[in-house]
Write a protein that holds these residues in place. Sequence first.
Motif, PDB file in Angstrom:
ATOM      1  N   ALA A   9       0.403   4.063  -2.869  1.00  0.00           N
ATOM      2  CA  ALA A   9       0.066   5.428  -2.472  1.00  0.00           C
ATOM      3  C   ALA A   9       1.165   6.401  -2.884  1.00  0.00           C
ATOM      4  N   ILE A  14       5.077   5.773   2.692  1.00  0.00           N
ATOM      5  CA  ILE A  14       4.497   6.515   1.568  1.00  0.00           C
ATOM      6  C   ILE A  14       5.413   7.667   1.166  1.00  0.00           C
ATOM      7  N   HIS A  21       7.161   8.073  -2.380  1.00  0.00           N
ATOM      8  CA  HIS A  21       6.829   9.286  -3.129  1.00  0.00           C
ATOM      9  C   HIS A  21       8.099   9.958  -3.634  1.00  0.00           C
ATOM     10  N   ALA A  53       0.807   7.031  -6.592  1.00  0.00           N
ATOM     11  CA  ALA A  53      -0.343   7.884  -6.895  1.00  0.00           C
ATOM     12  C   ALA A  53      -0.043   9.345  -6.567  1.00  0.00           C
ATOM     13  N   LEU A  54       0.571   9.588  -5.415  1.00  0.00           N
ATOM     14  CA  LEU A  54       0.857  10.969  -5.016  1.00  0.00           C
ATOM     15  C   LEU A  54       1.945  11.603  -5.880  1.00  0.00           C
ATOM     16  N   THR A  69      -1.257  17.352  -2.976  1.00  0.00           N
ATOM     17  CA  THR A  69      -0.294  16.319  -2.608  1.00  0.00           C
ATOM     18  C   THR A  69       0.578  16.757  -1.436  1.00  0.00           C
ATOM     19  N   LEU A  80       2.951   3.219   7.738  1.00  0.00           N
ATOM     20  CA  LEU A  80       2.596   3.651   6.383  1.00  0.00           C
ATOM     21  C   LEU A  80       3.014   5.091   6.054  1.00  0.00           C
ATOM     22  N   LEU A  94       0.196  13.307   6.652  1.00  0.00           N
ATOM     23  CA  LEU A  94       0.665  11.948   6.929  1.00  0.00           C
ATOM     24  C   LEU A  94       1.890  11.964   7.837  1.00  0.00           C
ATOM     25  N   PHE A 125       0.826  -1.214   0.000  1.00  0.00           N
ATOM     26  CA  PHE A 125       0.000   0.000   0.000  1.00  0.00           C
ATOM     27  C   PHE A 125       0.857   1.261   0.000  1.00  0.00           C
ATOM     28  N   GLY A 126       2.045   1.199   0.622  1.00  0.00           N
ATOM     29  CA  GLY A 126       2.933   2.352   0.593  1.00  0.00           C
ATOM     30  C   GLY A 126       3.428   2.654  -0.805  1.00  0.00           C
TER      31      GLY A 126
END
Length: 281
Positions: free
Chosen positions: A96, A159, A163, A99-100, A108, A155, A115, A92-93
């Motif tokens: 995400a 993330i 990113h 996506a960001l 963003t 997370l 976060l 999931f990290g």
Amino acid sequence: MSTKIKRKVDIAEITTSRTFLLVFIILTVYPILFVALTSLKSTEEFYTNVWLWPKKFAWSNFPKALIDAHIGAYFMTSLIVVAISVAIILLFGAMAGYALARLRVPFTGLILFLLLSTTFLPSEMVIMPLYIMMSKMKLLGSYYSLIIPYVGWSLPMTIFIFHRFFKTLPIELLESARMDGCTEAQTFTKITAPLMMPAIATCAIFSFVGLWGELLWASISLSMSSLRTIPFGVISFKSQFATDWGPLSASITLILIPLIILFLFVQKYFVQGITGGAVKG
């Protein structure tokens, strides 16, 4: 004259940096060696020979820690919880972070700020609400009571690292994949996934080390359960066997083994992630 002075300054800087590095290595490695040596001593020898090499190797400390003190069962519980947690965190990290970084998500910067701000909250602040929530969901004392919080705590930083990694990838690489007909899912899995090892290694080590030794929440959520993670088990083991330092040190040595094995396997990618794209601004 200036050249000689500069050379002397360089030598002094090198000597100073190497001295600090040597002291740091000694302070880091010595406790590990001390515990490893103590794990090979009987309790009687420990009191008479604290600092020196064991006169007789007490290999029985390890079976005693694994079987009699149930460290083996605690080890498997920790391994299951941490392995599942790290796998979910990485999956999931990475999604995400992608996506960001590449899907033009609005705000963003604000999302990343919110976060990361959660990582600065004291753990004591979230323990009570988390305990109440897990109690109402009837998850206390189960694997879920550990996995869900562990994933949530790890997370945000994961993330952020992904990113920053995806930001370093050339946009032309992703655009060419899209022009060839790849969907975003195919671009993520076929184009970027093979390049993610440095970021994966960095996040995996940070998450594994942090979760493998976590004690506060484990001792609270599992207080009424027969489940025990290995740090919680070592605390119970110490109170049960009092000053039986040989088996206690053997159990601590067992805690360190997965960390050493993990780092040996991914150290190449971990160094790349630390010094390169995974945290590059």
